[in-house]
Design a protein around this motif. Sequence first.
Motif, mmCIF file in Angstrom:
data_model
loop_
_atom_site.group_PDB
_atom_site.id
_atom_site.type_symbol
_atom_site.label_atom_id
_atom_site.label_comp_id
_atom_site.label_asym_id
_atom_site.label_seq_id
_atom_site.Cartn_x
_atom_site.Cartn_y
_atom_site.Cartn_z
ATOM 1 N N MET A 145 0.845 -1.192 0.000
ATOM 2 C CA MET A 145 0.000 0.000 0.000
ATOM 3 C C MET A 145 0.884 1.248 0.000
ATOM 4 N N LEU A 146 0.447 2.261 -0.682
ATOM 5 C CA LEU A 146 1.180 3.525 -0.718
ATOM 6 C C LEU A 146 0.802 4.361 0.509
ATOM 7 N N PRO A 147 1.670 5.281 0.920
ATOM 8 C CA PRO A 147 1.435 6.043 2.149
ATOM 9 C C PRO A 147 0.069 6.740 2.224
ATOM 10 N N HIS A 148 -0.452 7.209 1.097
ATOM 11 C CA HIS A 148 -1.722 7.941 1.130
ATOM 12 C C HIS A 148 -2.948 7.018 1.157
ATOM 13 N N GLN A 149 -2.750 5.717 0.955
ATOM 14 C CA GLN A 149 -3.881 4.789 0.938
ATOM 15 C C GLN A 149 -4.248 4.376 2.361
ATOM 16 N N LYS A 150 -5.501 4.498 2.688
ATOM 17 C CA LYS A 150 -5.985 4.100 4.013
ATOM 18 C C LYS A 150 -6.433 2.636 4.014
ATOM 19 N N LYS A 151 -6.984 2.185 2.888
ATOM 20 C CA LYS A 151 -7.420 0.795 2.741
ATOM 21 C C LYS A 151 -7.377 0.430 1.261
ATOM 22 N N HIS A 152 -7.450 -0.844 0.975
ATOM 23 C CA HIS A 152 -7.450 -1.292 -0.418
ATOM 24 C C HIS A 152 -8.889 -1.529 -0.855
#
Length: 117
Positions: free
Chosen positions: A41-48
């Motif tokens: 996951m990238l830093p700005h992603q909170k969930k997939h």
Amino acid sequence: MNFPSDWTEDLVRKPICGVLAVAVIAGVTFQKATLAIKANMLPHQKKHGGKTYHEQRLGALKHLGIDFHDQMWDKITLNRFITSAAKPNTMYMINVTGHVIVYKDGFVIDQRGKVPY
């Protein structure tokens, strides 16, 4: 180049083209590809929620132990890439305007199906 063994028709309408591309290229189940995507996951992603990013897909392939070469093309159509640059017996993950497909030897695969190109 085939769909993962755990592929189901209810996934067809979901925004999971990147996860499917990783699964097809790595030859793993959809579930295993999903876990690899979540592990990157990238830093700005909170969930997939299904959407993936280029760096996230590359990280997932590395996580799964897949050897690959990353190359960016600027302003080239899919047809032109396939006819002028694609090599036989080589699998390509191609981002086409916000959609990810896999191409190999005259076939394109995404969540809608595998079709000749």
